[in-house]
Design an enzyme around this catalytic site. Structure first.
Site, PDB file in Angstrom:
ATOM      1  N   SER A 143      38.962  23.817  31.194  1.00 13.80           N
ATOM      2  CA  SER A 143      39.090  24.891  32.493  1.00 13.80           C
ATOM      3  C   SER A 143      39.509  26.095  31.945  1.00 13.80           C
ATOM      4  O   SER A 143      39.568  26.369  30.702  1.00 13.80           O
ATOM      5  CB  SER A 143      40.060  24.410  33.374  1.00 13.80           C
ATOM      6  OG  SER A 143      40.556  25.430  34.238  1.00 13.80           O
ATOM      7  N   TYR A 157      48.534  20.399  35.636  1.00 12.34           N
ATOM      8  CA  TYR A 157      47.307  20.479  35.462  1.00 12.34           C
ATOM      9  C   TYR A 157      46.867  21.625  34.230  1.00 12.34           C
ATOM     10  O   TYR A 157      46.110  21.156  33.415  1.00 12.34           O
ATOM     11  CB  TYR A 157      46.424  20.719  36.676  1.00 12.34           C
ATOM     12  CG  TYR A 157      44.978  20.862  36.576  1.00 12.34           C
ATOM     13  CD1 TYR A 157      44.217  19.824  36.356  1.00 12.34           C
ATOM     14  CD2 TYR A 157      44.468  22.414  36.489  1.00 12.34           C
ATOM     15  CE1 TYR A 157      42.659  19.738  36.292  1.00 12.34           C
ATOM     16  CE2 TYR A 157      42.916  22.275  36.405  1.00 12.34           C
ATOM     17  CZ  TYR A 157      42.114  21.041  36.159  1.00 12.34           C
ATOM     18  OH  TYR A 157      40.851  21.424  36.118  1.00 12.34           O
TER      19      TYR A 157
HETATM   20  N1  LIG Z   1      35.848  21.644  39.983  1.00 10.85           N
HETATM   21  C1  LIG Z   1      36.509  22.843  39.764  1.00 10.85           C
HETATM   22  O1  LIG Z   1      36.614  23.698  40.243  1.00 10.85           O
HETATM   23  C2  LIG Z   1      36.713  22.575  38.022  1.00 10.85           C
HETATM   24  C3  LIG Z   1      37.459  23.702  37.396  1.00 10.85           C
HETATM   25  C4  LIG Z   1      37.754  23.542  36.016  1.00 10.85           C
HETATM   26  C5  LIG Z   1      37.852  22.322  35.535  1.00 10.85           C
HETATM   27  N2  LIG Z   1      37.092  21.356  36.094  1.00 10.85           N
HETATM   28  C6  LIG Z   1      37.084  19.947  35.399  1.00 10.85           C
HETATM   29  O2  LIG Z   1      35.973  19.370  35.384  1.00 10.85           O
HETATM   30  C7  LIG Z   1      36.111  18.098  35.186  1.00 10.85           C
HETATM   31  C8  LIG Z   1      35.141  17.241  36.303  1.00 10.85           C
HETATM   32  O3  LIG Z   1      35.788  17.486  37.708  1.00 10.85           O
HETATM   33  P1  LIG Z   1      35.071  17.659  38.910  1.00 10.85           P
HETATM   34  O4  LIG Z   1      35.585  19.082  39.454  1.00 10.85           O
HETATM   35  O5  LIG Z   1      33.723  17.431  38.630  1.00 10.85           O
HETATM   36  O6  LIG Z   1      35.839  16.573  39.841  1.00 10.85           O
HETATM   37  P2  LIG Z   1      35.400  15.090  40.750  1.00 10.85           P
HETATM   38  O7  LIG Z   1      36.408  14.744  41.199  1.00 10.85           O
HETATM   39  O8  LIG Z   1      33.934  15.485  41.512  1.00 10.85           O
HETATM   40  O9  LIG Z   1      34.592  14.559  39.312  1.00 10.85           O
HETATM   41  C9  LIG Z   1      35.706  13.678  38.479  1.00 10.85           C
HETATM   42  C10 LIG Z   1      35.152  12.487  38.158  1.00 10.85           C
HETATM   43  O10 LIG Z   1      36.128  11.942  37.173  1.00 10.85           O
HETATM   44  C11 LIG Z   1      36.304  10.409  37.516  1.00 10.85           C
HETATM   45  N3  LIG Z   1      37.511   9.921  36.944  1.00 10.85           N
HETATM   46  C12 LIG Z   1      38.727  10.173  37.396  1.00 10.85           C
HETATM   47  N4  LIG Z   1      39.779   9.445  36.675  1.00 10.85           N
HETATM   48  C13 LIG Z   1      38.906   8.838  35.717  1.00 10.85           C
HETATM   49  C14 LIG Z   1      39.060   8.037  34.816  1.00 10.85           C
HETATM   50  N5  LIG Z   1      40.622   7.554  34.463  1.00 10.85           N
HETATM   51  N6  LIG Z   1      38.411   7.525  33.945  1.00 10.85           N
HETATM   52  C15 LIG Z   1      36.981   7.782  34.052  1.00 10.85           C
HETATM   53  N7  LIG Z   1      36.562   8.742  35.156  1.00 10.85           N
HETATM   54  C16 LIG Z   1      37.505   8.945  35.804  1.00 10.85           C
HETATM   55  C17 LIG Z   1      36.189  10.542  38.927  1.00 10.85           C
HETATM   56  O11 LIG Z   1      35.829   9.099  39.436  1.00 10.85           O
HETATM   57  C18 LIG Z   1      35.250  11.599  39.257  1.00 10.85           C
HETATM   58  O12 LIG Z   1      33.630  10.815  39.397  1.00 10.85           O
HETATM   59  C19 LIG Z   1      37.532  17.427  35.315  1.00 10.85           C
HETATM   60  O13 LIG Z   1      38.046  17.676  33.817  1.00 10.85           O
HETATM   61  C20 LIG Z   1      37.977  18.914  35.987  1.00 10.85           C
HETATM   62  O14 LIG Z   1      39.549  19.119  35.523  1.00 10.85           O
HETATM   63  C21 LIG Z   1      36.876  21.339  37.488  1.00 10.85           C
END
Ligand SMILES: NC(=O)c1ccc[n+]([C@@H]2O[C@H](COP(=O)([O-])OP(=O)(O)OC[C@H]3O[C@@H](n4cnc5c(N)ncnc54)[C@H](O)[C@@H]3O)[C@@H](O)[C@H]2O)c1
Length: 283
Positions: A143, A157
């Site tokens: 992130s 987080y």
């Molecule tokens: N959305 C944002 O603004 C943002 C910003 C910075 C970083 N991120 C990071 O991006 C990554 C993806 O998140 P996203 O935003 O796409 O959210 P999201 O919730 O849409 O997708 C996350 C996915 O991870 C899966 N997941 C959760 N726990 C799990 C586990 N124990 N084992 C396997 N899969 C699991 C969920 O089922 C989901 O499909 C994360 O690491 C998040 O921290 C997101």
């Protein structure tokens, strides 16, 4: 590293950024992609999308918190694709609220998915990449919080995302000859992250729903996850260590590192010590 004809695995690919990465890898000519997620039905739906555009994709239920589950994912990936060269450790979750209100369960849940999960992927696939002897790539989703962007309400987080950068920084020194590493540092992306609680396991407090206010902010300002996926594919091709989604992160980084630089100058106005640069107490 070239993506064409490579076997790929993406965790957390049933939704959001992971789905975006998987679609982009397919567009870039990957020979096959394993869509790994705790939500099997969502992983299956992403496979249907990829196959509809002529790609090869297979779903796999994997809980990245468990190293045995990640071993099974690796077995499945090699058995199904024949070869694997690219891993995107992307699964991640968030719990929000004032830091001192964080429950033990939420602390554990975030560290188990975001830190243990990324570590499990690096170790399980990294060992196999090394023994295969072919050049491989691991992209870890962190992130912009990984480089120090303090934000109230997400203390634990943010701590997990610092750890993701910590691994990758050391791993590239240790294994960089054989395995390339990237750290994806997204800003706000329009995904289901605020509803990460949908996947919180029973033993860690059961599912919960994200706040309406957070949802509204994501919809208003969030970048599309498909766009992020293309940035990741591009970053792997051009072998970038940091992959950024939001240029404004430069202000956050400058502020953070300048604070460090200025405080060293203030505390040590005469500059580096002549003999023991790393151990001032010994002078
Ligand atoms: N959305 C944002 O603004 C943002 C910003 C910075 C970083 N991120 C990071 O991006 C990554 C993806 O998140 P996203 O935003 O796409 O959210 P999201 O919730 O849409 O997708 C996350 C996915 O991870 C899966 N997941 C959760 N726990 C799990 C586990 N124990 N084992 C396997 N899969 C699991 C969920 O089922 C989901 O499909 C994360 O690491 C998040 O921290 C997101």
């Amino acid at each position: 590293m070239e993506i064409k004809q490579k076997g790929c695995v993406v965790t957390g690919a049933g939704s959001g950024i992971g789905r975006g990465i998987a679609l982009a890898l397919a567009d870039a000519g990957a020979s096959g992609i394993i869509i790994a997620d705790v939500q099997l039905e969502r992983a299956e739906a992403v496979c249907v999308e990829i196959e509809a555009k002529g790609g090869v994709a297979r779903p796999f239920r994997c809980d990245v918190r468990q190293s045995q589950s990640v071993e099974r994912l690796a077995d499945f990936a090699w058995d199904t694709l024949g070869h694997v060269e690219i891993l995107c450790n992307n699964a991640g979750v968030i719990a929000t609220g004032p830091g001192f209100d964080t429950t033990d369960e939420d602390l554990r849940w975030q560290f188990e998915v975001n830190v243990y999960g990324v570590f499990n992927g690096c170790r399980v696939f990294g060992r196999r990449f090394l023994s295969n002897g072919t050049k491989a790539w691991i992209c870890n989703t962190a992130s912009h919080h990984a480089v120090g962007t303090p934000t109230a309400g997400v203390a634990t987080y943010v701590a997990t995302k610092h750890a993701v950068l910590g691994f990758a920084d050391a791993f590239r020194l240790e294994y960089g000859e054989s395995i390339g590493f990237s750290v994806l540092c997204p800003g706000i992306i329009n995904t289901e992250l605020w509803d990460a609680g949908r996947n919180r396991p029973e033993e860690l407090g059961n599912a919960f729903k994200g706040s309406e206010q957070n949802h509204a902010a994501l919809e208003a300002y969030g970048m599309s996850p498909e766009f992020v996926g293309n940035l990741v594919a591009q970053g792997i091709k051009t072998e970038e260590f940091f992959i950024w989604t939001h240029p404004y992160s430069i202000e956050l980084i400058e502020k953070r590192y300048l604070e460090g630089v200025e405080s060293i100058r203030r505390q040590w106005p005469d500059g580096p010590l002549p003999i023991h640069k790393r151990t001032p107490g010994k002078v």
